[in-house]
Design a protein around this motif. Structure first.
Motif, PDB file in Angstrom:
ATOM      1  N   MET A   1      58.506  77.097 -47.253  1.00  7.54           N
ATOM      2  CA  MET A   1      57.673  78.276 -47.541  1.00  7.54           C
ATOM      3  C   MET A   1      58.956  79.752 -47.353  1.00  7.54           C
ATOM      4  N   ALA A   2      57.243  80.360 -48.215  1.00 10.31           N
ATOM      5  CA  ALA A   2      58.926  81.299 -48.695  1.00 10.31           C
ATOM      6  C   ALA A   2      58.057  83.159 -49.292  1.00 10.31           C
ATOM      7  N   SER A   3      57.320  83.552 -48.751  1.00  5.09           N
ATOM      8  CA  SER A   3      57.814  84.921 -49.704  1.00  5.09           C
ATOM      9  C   SER A   3      56.441  85.604 -48.886  1.00  5.09           C
ATOM     10  N   PHE A   4      57.274  85.926 -48.030  1.00  4.27           N
ATOM     11  CA  PHE A   4      56.979  87.185 -47.603  1.00  4.27           C
ATOM     12  C   PHE A   4      55.115  87.715 -47.071  1.00  4.27           C
ATOM     13  N   ILE A   5      55.047  87.916 -46.142  1.00  4.13           N
ATOM     14  CA  ILE A   5      53.940  89.027 -45.740  1.00  4.13           C
ATOM     15  C   ILE A   5      53.657  90.204 -45.972  1.00  4.13           C
ATOM     16  N   GLY A   6      54.192  91.322 -45.489  1.00  2.00           N
ATOM     17  CA  GLY A   6      54.605  92.640 -46.042  1.00  2.00           C
ATOM     18  C   GLY A   6      55.346  92.801 -44.476  1.00  2.00           C
ATOM     19  N   GLY A   7      56.573  93.269 -44.878  1.00  2.00           N
ATOM     20  CA  GLY A   7      57.412  93.778 -43.484  1.00  2.00           C
ATOM     21  C   GLY A   7      57.581  92.725 -42.688  1.00  2.00           C
ATOM     22  N   ARG A   8      57.580  92.015 -42.339  1.00  2.00           N
ATOM     23  CA  ARG A   8      57.324  90.840 -41.515  1.00  2.00           C
ATOM     24  C   ARG A   8      57.007  89.018 -41.867  1.00  2.00           C
TER      25      ARG A   8
ATOM     26  N   CYS B   1      56.124  77.876 -50.943  1.00  2.00           N
ATOM     27  CA  CYS B   1      56.851  77.125 -51.911  1.00  2.00           C
ATOM     28  C   CYS B   1      58.012  76.262 -52.070  1.00  2.00           C
ATOM     29  N   THR B   2      57.618  75.653 -53.278  1.00  2.00           N
ATOM     30  CA  THR B   2      58.598  74.152 -53.348  1.00  2.00           C
ATOM     31  C   THR B   2      59.261  74.117 -54.662  1.00  2.00           C
TER      32      THR B   2
ATOM     33  N   HIS C   1      56.281  69.661 -57.598  1.00  2.00           N
ATOM     34  CA  HIS C   1      56.265  68.746 -58.654  1.00  2.00           C
ATOM     35  C   HIS C   1      55.183  70.024 -59.680  1.00  2.00           C
ATOM     36  N   GLY C   2      55.570  70.769 -59.512  1.00  2.00           N
ATOM     37  CA  GLY C   2      56.403  72.587 -59.978  1.00  2.00           C
ATOM     38  C   GLY C   2      55.337  73.102 -60.135  1.00  2.00           C
ATOM     39  N   LEU C   3      53.956  72.841 -58.861  1.00  2.00           N
ATOM     40  CA  LEU C   3      53.322  73.689 -58.840  1.00  2.00           C
ATOM     41  C   LEU C   3      53.700  74.958 -58.418  1.00  2.00           C
ATOM     42  N   GLY C   4      54.853  75.333 -57.382  1.00  2.00           N
ATOM     43  CA  GLY C   4      55.195  76.768 -57.268  1.00  2.00           C
ATOM     44  C   GLY C   4      55.518  77.661 -57.815  1.00  2.00           C
ATOM     45  N   HIS C   5      56.585  76.765 -59.330  1.00  2.00           N
ATOM     46  CA  HIS C   5      56.737  77.644 -60.810  1.00  2.00           C
ATOM     47  C   HIS C   5      55.432  77.773 -60.528  1.00  2.00           C
TER      48      HIS C   5
ATOM     49  N   ALA D   1      64.367  76.030 -50.283  1.00  2.00           N
ATOM     50  CA  ALA D   1      63.459  76.173 -51.523  1.00  2.00           C
ATOM     51  C   ALA D   1      63.129  76.523 -52.539  1.00  2.00           C
ATOM     52  N   ALA D   2      62.616  78.043 -51.041  1.00  2.00           N
ATOM     53  CA  ALA D   2      61.962  78.998 -51.461  1.00  2.00           C
ATOM     54  C   ALA D   2      62.919  79.848 -52.654  1.00  2.00           C
ATOM     55  N   CYS D   3      64.094  80.395 -51.667  1.00  2.00           N
ATOM     56  CA  CYS D   3      64.635  81.183 -51.834  1.00  2.00           C
ATOM     57  C   CYS D   3      65.418  80.443 -53.645  1.00  2.00           C
TER      58      CYS D   3
END
Length: 197
Positions: free
Chosen positions: A4-11, A16-17, A131-135, A163-165
């Motif tokens: 999991m990874a993309s922040f929601i705003g300030g915190r 994703c994977t 499976h590529g969905l994150g990409h 993984a997200a990074c």
């Protein structure tokens, strides 16, 4: 380990994977080869999607990272603001689905400064990871931001979301800041990432 990874705003965060194989084409655009099921489709936010996004963020982050209910509340606040005030000419949400089953989400929203967009609410269901969905979702968000005229796309995540990074780096994002924080009942290292469009 969270994907999991993309922040929601300030915190905040999102999910994703998948690593895929990245390359740069002759004009410096990044492309990816991945095998994703053809039965996954993408659409804009519809009635019922916000409830699913809030629920799945809350459940996945509580189970994996020990986040408390303040995280779920933040997700709800972000979604409510988007649903009330978003500008369809320069802000967009994508829901990935297989039939009537939701399997992922990502949002591109205006940031405070001119020419800057923020990636938010990036989530991939655990059954769809690798499976590529994150990409695919990330590429949709980047391409939309570029076409909408933004010069930069920013996001926040946590150091523990390796993984997200890796996914962000593979798409050309670079980390610009890392700072220890206490958010959602946990000690975390919050990271800021950005890509120039």
């Amino acid at each position: 380990m969270p994907i999991m990874a993309s922040f929601i705003g300030g915190r905040g965060v999102s999910v994703c994977t998948g690593y895929g194989k990245g390359w740069l084409d002759g004009v410096g655009q990044r492309g990816f080869a991945f095998a994703m099921s053809d039965d996954i489709k993408f659409r804009d936010l519809q009635v019922g999607d916000a409830g699913w996004i809030i629920q799945r963020h809350g459940e996945l982050y509580a189970a994996h990272d020990g986040f408390d209910a303040t995280f779920e509340a933040l997700v709800a606040e972000i979604l409510a603001a988007h649903m009330r005030d978003h500008d369809p000419s320069c802000e967009r949400a994508w829901i990935a689905h297989r039939g009537d089953q939701r399997v992922g989400s990502i949002f591109c929203v205006k940031e405070g400064g001119p020419g800057i967009a923020r990636l938010r609410l990036f989530l991939i269901e655990p059954t769809e990871r690798g499976h590529g969905l994150g990409h695919k979702l990330l590429a949709k968000c980047i391409n939309f931001a570029r076409e909408a005229g933004y010069q930069r796309l920013v996001l926040n995540t946590h150091e523990s979301h390796k993984a997200a990074c890796a996914l962000y780096a593979a798409h050309g994002f670079r980390m610009t800041m890392a700072v220890p924080v206490h958010s959602f009942g946990q000690d975390l290292v919050e990271q800021s990432w950005q890509i120039d469009l």
